[in-house]
Design an enzyme around this catalytic site. Structure first.
Site, mmCIF file in Angstrom:
data_model
loop_
_atom_site.group_PDB
_atom_site.id
_atom_site.type_symbol
_atom_site.label_atom_id
_atom_site.label_comp_id
_atom_site.label_asym_id
_atom_site.label_seq_id
_atom_site.Cartn_x
_atom_site.Cartn_y
_atom_site.Cartn_z
ATOM 1 N N GLU A 1 -20.405 58.571 -39.988
ATOM 2 C CA GLU A 1 -19.485 59.699 -40.168
ATOM 3 C C GLU A 1 -18.105 59.306 -39.650
ATOM 4 O OE1 GLU A 1 -21.231 63.146 -38.345
ATOM 5 O OE2 GLU A 1 -22.982 63.077 -39.644
ATOM 6 N N ILE B 1 -32.030 76.376 -34.658
ATOM 7 C CA ILE B 1 -31.486 76.349 -36.016
ATOM 8 C C ILE B 1 -32.591 76.563 -37.047
ATOM 9 C CG2 ILE B 1 -30.337 74.857 -37.721
ATOM 10 C CD1 ILE B 1 -28.851 73.600 -35.277
ATOM 11 N N GLY C 1 -21.458 72.001 -40.109
ATOM 12 C CA GLY C 1 -22.437 73.084 -39.997
ATOM 13 C C GLY C 1 -22.134 74.028 -38.844
ATOM 14 N N ASP D 1 -25.349 67.678 -44.478
ATOM 15 C CA ASP D 1 -24.162 67.976 -43.654
ATOM 16 C C ASP D 1 -23.908 66.850 -42.661
ATOM 17 O OD1 ASP D 1 -22.003 69.683 -42.791
ATOM 18 O OD2 ASP D 1 -23.161 69.992 -40.946
ATOM 19 N N ARG E 1 -29.145 65.548 -37.554
ATOM 20 C CA ARG E 1 -28.363 64.330 -37.325
ATOM 21 C C ARG E 1 -28.686 63.340 -38.439
ATOM 22 N NH1 ARG E 1 -25.481 66.823 -34.553
ATOM 23 N NH2 ARG E 1 -24.898 66.530 -32.388
ATOM 24 N N HIS F 1 -20.107 67.182 -41.782
ATOM 25 C CA HIS F 1 -20.626 67.608 -40.473
ATOM 26 C C HIS F 1 -19.860 68.837 -39.959
ATOM 27 C CE1 HIS F 1 -22.724 66.138 -36.535
ATOM 28 N NE2 HIS F 1 -22.632 67.451 -36.576
HETATM 29 N N1 LIG Z 1 -24.678 70.069 -38.486
HETATM 30 C C1 LIG Z 1 -24.148 70.553 -37.387
HETATM 31 O O1 LIG Z 1 -22.941 70.838 -37.306
HETATM 32 C C2 LIG Z 1 -25.055 70.785 -36.207
HETATM 33 C C3 LIG Z 1 -24.783 71.899 -35.381
HETATM 34 C C4 LIG Z 1 -25.640 72.123 -34.308
HETATM 35 C C5 LIG Z 1 -26.707 71.270 -34.072
HETATM 36 N N2 LIG Z 1 -26.928 70.196 -34.877
HETATM 37 C C6 LIG Z 1 -28.073 69.289 -34.633
HETATM 38 O O2 LIG Z 1 -29.258 70.046 -34.809
HETATM 39 C C7 LIG Z 1 -30.184 69.658 -33.808
HETATM 40 C C8 LIG Z 1 -31.202 70.765 -33.591
HETATM 41 O O3 LIG Z 1 -30.557 71.834 -32.927
HETATM 42 P P1 LIG Z 1 -31.395 73.068 -32.319
HETATM 43 O O4 LIG Z 1 -30.427 73.825 -31.474
HETATM 44 O O5 LIG Z 1 -32.146 73.784 -33.378
HETATM 45 O O6 LIG Z 1 -32.429 72.281 -31.389
HETATM 46 P P2 LIG Z 1 -33.744 72.835 -30.670
HETATM 47 O O7 LIG Z 1 -33.682 74.311 -30.505
HETATM 48 O O8 LIG Z 1 -33.947 71.957 -29.492
HETATM 49 O O9 LIG Z 1 -34.903 72.548 -31.743
HETATM 50 C C9 LIG Z 1 -35.229 71.265 -32.131
HETATM 51 C C10 LIG Z 1 -36.486 71.316 -32.966
HETATM 52 O O10 LIG Z 1 -36.756 69.984 -33.437
HETATM 53 C C11 LIG Z 1 -38.105 69.695 -33.205
HETATM 54 N N3 LIG Z 1 -38.336 68.275 -33.038
HETATM 55 C C12 LIG Z 1 -37.955 67.463 -32.031
HETATM 56 N N4 LIG Z 1 -38.422 66.218 -32.242
HETATM 57 C C13 LIG Z 1 -39.109 66.264 -33.408
HETATM 58 C C14 LIG Z 1 -39.836 65.313 -34.151
HETATM 59 N N5 LIG Z 1 -39.960 64.044 -33.746
HETATM 60 N N6 LIG Z 1 -40.425 65.714 -35.298
HETATM 61 C C15 LIG Z 1 -40.318 66.994 -35.721
HETATM 62 N N7 LIG Z 1 -39.660 67.942 -35.058
HETATM 63 C C16 LIG Z 1 -39.059 67.576 -33.913
HETATM 64 C C17 LIG Z 1 -38.450 70.441 -31.945
HETATM 65 O O11 LIG Z 1 -39.875 70.529 -31.876
HETATM 66 P P3 LIG Z 1 -40.648 71.331 -30.700
HETATM 67 O O12 LIG Z 1 -40.401 72.787 -31.008
HETATM 68 O O13 LIG Z 1 -42.066 70.923 -30.878
HETATM 69 O O14 LIG Z 1 -40.012 70.872 -29.415
HETATM 70 C C18 LIG Z 1 -37.732 71.766 -32.195
HETATM 71 O O15 LIG Z 1 -38.525 72.600 -32.999
HETATM 72 C C19 LIG Z 1 -29.287 69.372 -32.599
HETATM 73 O O16 LIG Z 1 -29.917 68.507 -31.672
HETATM 74 C C20 LIG Z 1 -28.075 68.728 -33.227
HETATM 75 O O17 LIG Z 1 -28.247 67.327 -33.287
HETATM 76 C C21 LIG Z 1 -26.112 69.946 -35.951
#
Ligand SMILES: NC(=O)c1ccc[n+]([C@@H]2O[C@H](COP(=O)([O-])OP(=O)(O)OC[C@H]3O[C@@H](n4cnc5c(N)ncnc54)[C@H](OP(=O)(O)O)[C@@H]3O)[C@@H](O)[C@H]2O)c1
Length: 294
Positions: free
Chosen positions: A241, A138, A262, A236, A215, A260
């Site tokens: 929630e 994302i 997104g 979002d 989240r 929520h």
């Molecule tokens: N609003 C919505 O409807 C919606 C929709 C989809 C997802 N989401 C949420 O968005 C989250 C992220 O999704 P994604 O697919 O982008 O996940 P992703 O591809 O796994 O990327 C997560 C990113 O967060 C970083 N991260 C993890 N722990 C961290 C920390 N302590 N401090 C700083 N950065 C940290 C990771 O760092 P590294 O690169 O160093 O590993 C990575 O860059 C999901 O887990 C979900 O909870 C929300």
């Protein structure tokens, strides 16, 4: 195999016995022989089937986050998430929140409702420095959408990768004072809970914007509201929630939120169908499934 829609069932390869469970009512037939369960999207109650699936070997989620389901799975059941499927939709929502906040769209909508024509000079997105905290699927999609708006993007992830110009999260205290906008797209983990708390908010400049599409747990919501509007927020995802009827977040100055949504937009549907079809093809062929997270 249980899949969430009739279209998914029709796209399944021959040789699998596939039933549909949309999340409504009871699924048909004996559940003891279900080996692979694709949970319907945005139906939190769908996890209630899990204890009855005694022959289960794999679970597919249609969400990227999996922290709520992981603890419910018996040992030996493989869990797969939907990483990638929500990138475009969620990054688009982050853009919508950012643009709406900078150009005060909620205010104009309320004025229209109230019959008020009241012009004002607003902030803009162009010329801003945006911290993208969480540079995964994302976060990268958000960066790609931000750059044409003439902004400077600063990438932050769990650890620094200087060769990719990614800062580690431990550098946040040094980065926050220079940020106009902080956009969070991190998963819920013990390390991200309360990532933006009172200390971090205090480091952000007056009138900076906090956006969260990851989240709700990543933001200390009480600390945010204690800012009294000094830091604006477009969210979002929230701590609760939906928020309770007396939750001050409903009326907090400088804060607006969406419920929520997104990931939940039209672009998700074809991506989800294609992805489920590929997972079922792999399952039938005995190949490893994509996106295994535990
Ligand atoms: N609003 C919505 O409807 C919606 C929709 C989809 C997802 N989401 C949420 O968005 C989250 C992220 O999704 P994604 O697919 O982008 O996940 P992703 O591809 O796994 O990327 C997560 C990113 O967060 C970083 N991260 C993890 N722990 C961290 C920390 N302590 N401090 C700083 N950065 C940290 C990771 O760092 P590294 O690169 O160093 O590993 C990575 O860059 C999901 O887990 C979900 O909870 C929300």
């Amino acid at each position: 195999v249980l899949v969430p829609t009739e279209q998914d069932r029709r796209a399944a390869p021959a040789g699998l016995r596939v039933d549909v469970y949309t999340g409504d009512g009871d699924p048909a037939g004996d559940l003891g022989d279900v080996t692979f369960y694709v949970l319907p999207y945005a139906r939190p109650d769908a996890v209630q089937l899990l204890p009855g699936l005694t022959g289960l070997r794999a679970v597919q989620l249609l969400t990227a986050g999996y922290e709520a389901v992981q603890p419910l799975l018996p040992a030996g059941v493989a869990l797969h998430n939907a990483a990638g499927l929500h990138d475009a939709s969620t990054a688009e929502m982050a853009m919508a929140l950012i643009l709406a906040a900078q150009r005060e769209v909620p205010r104009w909508a309320l004025n229209q409702r109230d019959g008020a024509w009241q012009r004002d000079f607003t902030r803009s997105l162009a010329g801003s420095r945006v911290l993208v905290v969480g540079y995964g699927g994302i976060g990268k999609a958000l960066e790609a959408r931000l750059l044409p708006f003439e902004v400077e993007v600063v990438r932050v992830a769990s650890r620094a990768r200087p060769e990719e110009r990614i800062h580690g999260v431990d550098e946040l205290p040094a980065l926050l004072p220079g940020a106009d906008i902080v956009a969070l797209a991190v998963p819920e983990t013990p390390a991200t809970r309360g990532l933006i708390g009172g200390r971090e908010l205090a480091l952000m400049p007056d009138d900076a914007l906090l956006v969260n599409v990851g989240r709700g747990s990543a933001v200390d919501q009480a600390a945010l509201l204690a800012e009294g509007g000094r830091i604006r927020a477009a969210l979002d995802v929230l701590r609760d929630e939906p928020p309770g009827p007396n939750d001050p977040v409903w009326t907090a100055p400088g804060v607006f939120f969406s419920p929520h949504i997104g990931g939940g937009s039209a672009t998700f549907v074809p991506r989800s169908r294609k992805f489920i079809a590929e997972q079922l093809r792999r399952w039938a062929a005995g190949e490893a499934l994509l996106n295994r997270v535990s």
